[in-house]
Scaffold this active site. Structure first.
Site, mmCIF file in Angstrom:
data_model
loop_
_atom_site.group_PDB
_atom_site.id
_atom_site.type_symbol
_atom_site.label_atom_id
_atom_site.label_comp_id
_atom_site.label_asym_id
_atom_site.label_seq_id
_atom_site.Cartn_x
_atom_site.Cartn_y
_atom_site.Cartn_z
ATOM 1 N N ASN A 285 -15.282 9.480 -2.762
ATOM 2 C CA ASN A 285 -16.404 8.889 -2.021
ATOM 3 C C ASN A 285 -17.733 9.274 -2.682
ATOM 4 O OD1 ASN A 285 -17.675 7.368 -0.094
ATOM 5 N ND2 ASN A 285 -16.966 8.568 1.657
ATOM 6 N N HIS B 267 -19.541 10.434 9.794
ATOM 7 C CA HIS B 267 -18.199 9.854 9.864
ATOM 8 C C HIS B 267 -17.831 9.415 11.276
ATOM 9 C CE1 HIS B 267 -17.395 11.430 5.776
ATOM 10 N NE2 HIS B 267 -16.451 10.515 5.758
#
Length: 420
Positions: free
Chosen positions: A243, A274
């Site tokens: 990521n 998140h």
């Protein structure tokens, strides 16, 4: 900061709505996914505008100078950056200046680095084709999807907390299954991020110049490097290749600007971004311990094993095994989501890696990382003065219609930031 708090707060409200009203425990594609990407874009652009218009050049790190936006974007530019069709669903994040450079047709004028480390500026007049890069990434997508649909379901992460498995399996078997089950959970991310990258490349976005052999590089906004992930020999190496654009966002908006405990603040921000599942917070809090412990071990013992190739090979094998085990151990709550199954797993392992990390931090000295503009510039003095001069020249002249001279300066600055 106001923009950052508002955007992140709005995202959190969206995450709470999705989790506790619609579908707790389900991985569904809904509005919160695009909202996560837009939150990254809004907050990163806010800091880039602040750096370019309201901070002194000497207070900025070299990368902040290169990404600083020197004029307020128009409404059309702002909406285009946030809502363009290429990255609206799955990203990946890109800097505002990279996007505007692409939109204005200047993205193919990137600097090339020679094998000996000397810079040789060459400008390609014809647009390079992304066809090969797109085809390769689509092939990776197909293989990742096939792996996910066939192998992943036969290796569920939840089996790590199965009562029968914990009661009958030996410790080596349990740790081996922990590794393979978490490895099998990664291809779905490989598929999504590689597909998003391929979509941007197909539109012409993502070109990062040529390598020393003249081969085109379409990895400007790539989000992962699969080979480096699977062969990581340190916690940092894994995080640097997983990521990638989100990691850069965390670095730019949090780590480089934190006044205390930047590692802890960055992991907490990552958990908030998140979502609101408790498992995310358990994972990232565990990640703080693992990161600090891995850094302490690496700084204190690695230099003893790098002289001999044979010894270094053994060291790499051992650190690969330790890294993969530590990563798997850390991210189990991220997959299980809830508190009870996460603590069931950790308690079945007697919190062994948590305790080991704490002991490492108590025994080994932790070297402080250099952070801040002055320290950062002292690390790379060879081109910091050059960047200062270029930034001063660009400060009052940056516009949508830059002339050729300013374009070359911006490209040089951007290339150095990518090398950093």
């Amino acid at each position: 900061r106001y923009c950052f708090v508002f955007a992140l707060g709005y995202l959190t409200v969206c995450q709470i709505t999705r989790v506790y009203i619609f579908d707790y425990g389900q991985y569904s594609a809904d509005f919160s996914g695009p909202m996560m990407i837009i939150t990254q874009k809004i907050t990163s652009l806010a800091f880039e505008i602040h750096d370019g218009m309201f901070r002194k050049n000497e207070d900025l790190t070299p990368s902040q100078r290169c990404l600083a936006v020197r004029r307020m974007p128009s409404l059309l530019e702002y909406l285009s950056y946030n809502c363009n069709f290429m990255g609206i669903l799955a990203g990946p994040l890109c800097s505002y200046k990279d996007y505007i450079t692409f939109i204005e047709g200047r993205s193919y004028q990137l600097q090339q680095s020679e094998a000996n480390g000397k810079e040789d500026t060459k400008y390609e007049q014809t647009d390079p084709s992304p066809n090969i890069a797109v085809a390769q990434k689509l092939l990776i997508c197909g293989l990742s999807l096939l792996f996910h649909m066939t192998i992943t379901k036969t290796l569920p992460v939840e089996y790590n907390i199965d009562d029968g498995f914990r009661a009958t399996a030996s410790w080596p078997i349990r740790f081996f299954y922990l590794y393979v089950s978490l490895m099998a959970a990664r291809p779905k991310y490989y598929f999504a991020w590689t597909l998003a990258d391929a979509i941007n490349n197909a539109a012409g976005f993502g070109f990062r110049g040529y390598d020393k052999n003249g081969v085109t590089r379409w990895d400007l906004i790539s989000n992962l490097r699969i080979q480096q992930i699977e062969l990581s020999t340190s916690f940092k190496m894994f995080l640097d290749n997983w990521n990638i654009q989100t990691a850069l966002w965390l670095k730019r908006v949090c780590y480089e600007r934190a006044t205390f405990s930047p590692t802890i603040q960055t992991f907490i921000l990552s958990a908030i971004w998140h979502g609101v599942y408790p498992g995310y917070y358990l994972t990232f809090l565990t990640g703080v311990l693992m990161t600090l412990a891995a850094r302490a071990i690496r700084n204190n013992i690695r230099h003893y094993f790098v002289e001999s190739p044979a010894v270094k090979l053994c060291y790499d094998v051992i650190t690969w095994m330790a890294t993969q085990l530590a990563i798997s151990y850390t991210v189990v709550p991220f997959v299980l989501l809830s508190v009870k199954p996460s603590f069931t797993f950790y308690s079945s392992c007697y919190f062994c890696l948590h305790i080991a990390s704490i002991l490492v931090l108590l025994v080994l000295p932790l070297k402080r990382t250099q952070k801040g503009s002055k320290k950062h510039e002292s690390v790379q003095p060879a081109w910091s003065k050059k960047l200062e001069e270029e930034s001063l020249l660009q400060k009052n002249s940056y516009s949508t219609t830059n002339n050729s001279f300013n374009q070359k300066q911006e490209i040089t600055c951007r290339y150095q930031a990518l090398k950093q």
